[in-house]
Design a protein around this motif. Structure first.
Motif, PDB file in Angstrom:
ATOM      1  N   PHE A 296       0.578  -1.377  -0.118  1.00  0.00           N
ATOM      2  CA  PHE A 296       0.105   0.028   0.004  1.00  0.00           C
ATOM      3  C   PHE A 296       0.968   1.350   0.100  1.00  0.00           C
ATOM      4  O   PHE A 296       0.072   2.453   0.059  1.00  0.00           O
ATOM      5  CB  PHE A 296      -0.987  -0.133   1.207  1.00  0.00           C
TER       6      PHE A 296
ATOM      7  N   PRO B 163      -8.966  -2.939  -1.053  1.00  0.00           N
ATOM      8  CA  PRO B 163      -8.447  -2.341  -1.823  1.00  0.00           C
ATOM      9  C   PRO B 163      -7.517  -1.324  -1.889  1.00  0.00           C
ATOM     10  O   PRO B 163      -6.626  -0.854  -2.405  1.00  0.00           O
ATOM     11  CB  PRO B 163      -9.612  -1.762  -2.782  1.00  0.00           C
ATOM     12  N   SER B 164      -7.600  -0.838  -0.391  1.00  0.00           N
ATOM     13  CA  SER B 164      -6.364   0.444   0.152  1.00  0.00           C
ATOM     14  C   SER B 164      -6.004   0.266   1.483  1.00  0.00           C
ATOM     15  O   SER B 164      -6.992  -0.585   2.156  1.00  0.00           O
ATOM     16  CB  SER B 164      -7.090   2.014  -0.326  1.00  0.00           C
TER      17      SER B 164
END
Length: 376
Positions: free
Chosen positions: A31, A87-88
């Motif tokens: 990330f 997703p993040s």
């Protein structure tokens, strides 16, 4: 069957918390955040868990334990599933908030059920099986988490996901019971404040050992991650053995066991940090420290379940709050000690709250010297 259910509850909760340990650097890289930022994920779940536990203590609702465990395990399932597909980094952080709430409900409900679900004369047996669920996550869960995490950090979450789903199914098949007794102003009850203070201090010292012992073995002795992992697993086995040993005497001498094992735990933590002649000696002292902790925590939990006028859920909610706050206290104390003077100061810093916990218990005339729990 209840032994398996409660073992599964604490296994699921603990594996949900420790899954980040071996994959933190991969999460940070994936990330694009620093390892320090990624490390705050565990702090977030810990803070939420402590706040939810406090909420249970203060709540006026009469909870039915099966329903409470279903809610907690359901939150764990949702949080872990969300972590797999996050997703993040922000989405992963949000999942850890949900995870912290689920962990707190499962810990409090699982240990309370050991007091409420046990047949006459078997409370110590059920409590011991519940309590070994957490260290078993280190012994059995961590190697699998590490293996899966070596392929992808997302796969590592499959261990707590599987544990949560299997345990949720098992708990849902149990017949519902009566709601817990009407809540009282638990912290105003005689003896509760001192018991809670003692548990907070004890978990502060013990949790600090858990947070920093891996760093001690690798930094002070240059041990490889593989050797450190084996050593940590050995300590977890010592904790499990101590829990089963302690249940033989906890019905007759819980308070003396808290005093003796707590004192021994403080001394062992001090020696672990301050005396480091060899890797083998430090591994031995780690196992001794974990054994003392297993006896101390088993006796402390039994004492909480038998506090006069306090229901099992409220008592174990207090314990869950003390446990989560203890992780934060221990991490801060250990980190400060390491910055100020190295591993010797870490040993001193972690021994202090453990000794204070012994002092709190020793001066508490309200804690019964004989805890009326049954042994098989």
């Amino acid at each position: 069957m209840d032994s398996a259910r409660l073992f599964g509850c604490l296994f699921a909760a603990q594996s949900s918390l420790l899954v980040l340990t071996p994959i933190l650097s991969e999460v940070a890289t994936d990330f694009g955040v620093s390892p320090a930022t990624a490390g705050q994920l565990r702090a977030m779940s810990g803070v939420v868990a402590a706040l939810v536990a406090v909420g249970l203590v203060m709540s006026r609702r009469r909870w039915e334990l099966r329903g409470l465990l279903e809610l907690g395990l359901g939150l764990l399932t949702v949080a872990v599933s969300a972590s797999v597909i996050a997703p993040s980094f922000a989405a992963l952080a949000a999942a850890q908030i949900v995870l912290g709430a689920g962990v707190s409900l499962v810990l409090a409900g699982g240990l309370a059920a050991a007091g409420s679900w046990a047949p006459e004369g078997e409370r110590a047996t059920l409590l011991s099986w519940a309590m070994v669920g957490a260290p078993s996550a280190w012994i059995a869960g961590m190697p699998v988490i590490g293996f899966l995490g070596g392929h992808s950090w997302r796969l590592a979450w499959l261990v707590p996901l599987t544990a949560s789903l299997v345990t949720l199914h098992a708990v849902s098949r149990r017949k519902r019971g009566l709601p817990e007794p009407a809540p009282t102003s638990v912290l105003r009850r005689s003896g509760v404040g001192r018991w809670a203070s003692g548990e907070l201090l004890a978990y502060g010292g013990w949790s600090g050992v858990l947070v920093w012992v891996g760093g001690l073995l690798t930094d002070a002795h240059g041990a490889s991650p593989a050797a450190t992992g084996v050593a940590l697993g050995g300590g977890a086995i010592a904790y499990v053995v101590a829990t089963f040993v302690a249940r033989r005497w906890v019905a007759r001498a819980a308070r003396p066991m808290v005093l003796v094992a707590g004192s021994a735990l403080a001394l062992a933590a001090l020696v672990l940090g301050a005396v480091r002649p060899s890797f083998g000696f430090s591994v031995l002292m780690w196992a001794v420290t974990a054994f003392c902790a297993g006896v101390r925590m088993m006796a402390g939990s039994a004492a909480g379940l038998d506090l006069a006028g306090v229901g099992p859920l409220q008592a174990m909610s207090v314990r869950a709050a003390s446990m989560q706050a203890g992780y934060l206290v221990g991490a801060v104390l250990g980190g400060a000690g390491l910055a100020l003077g190295g591993w010797t100061v870490v040993g001193v810093a972690l021994a202090v709250p453990l000794l204070l916990a012994v002092g709190v218990t020793a001066t508490d005339s309200e804690i019964s010297a004989r805890v009326k729990v049954g042994v098989r």
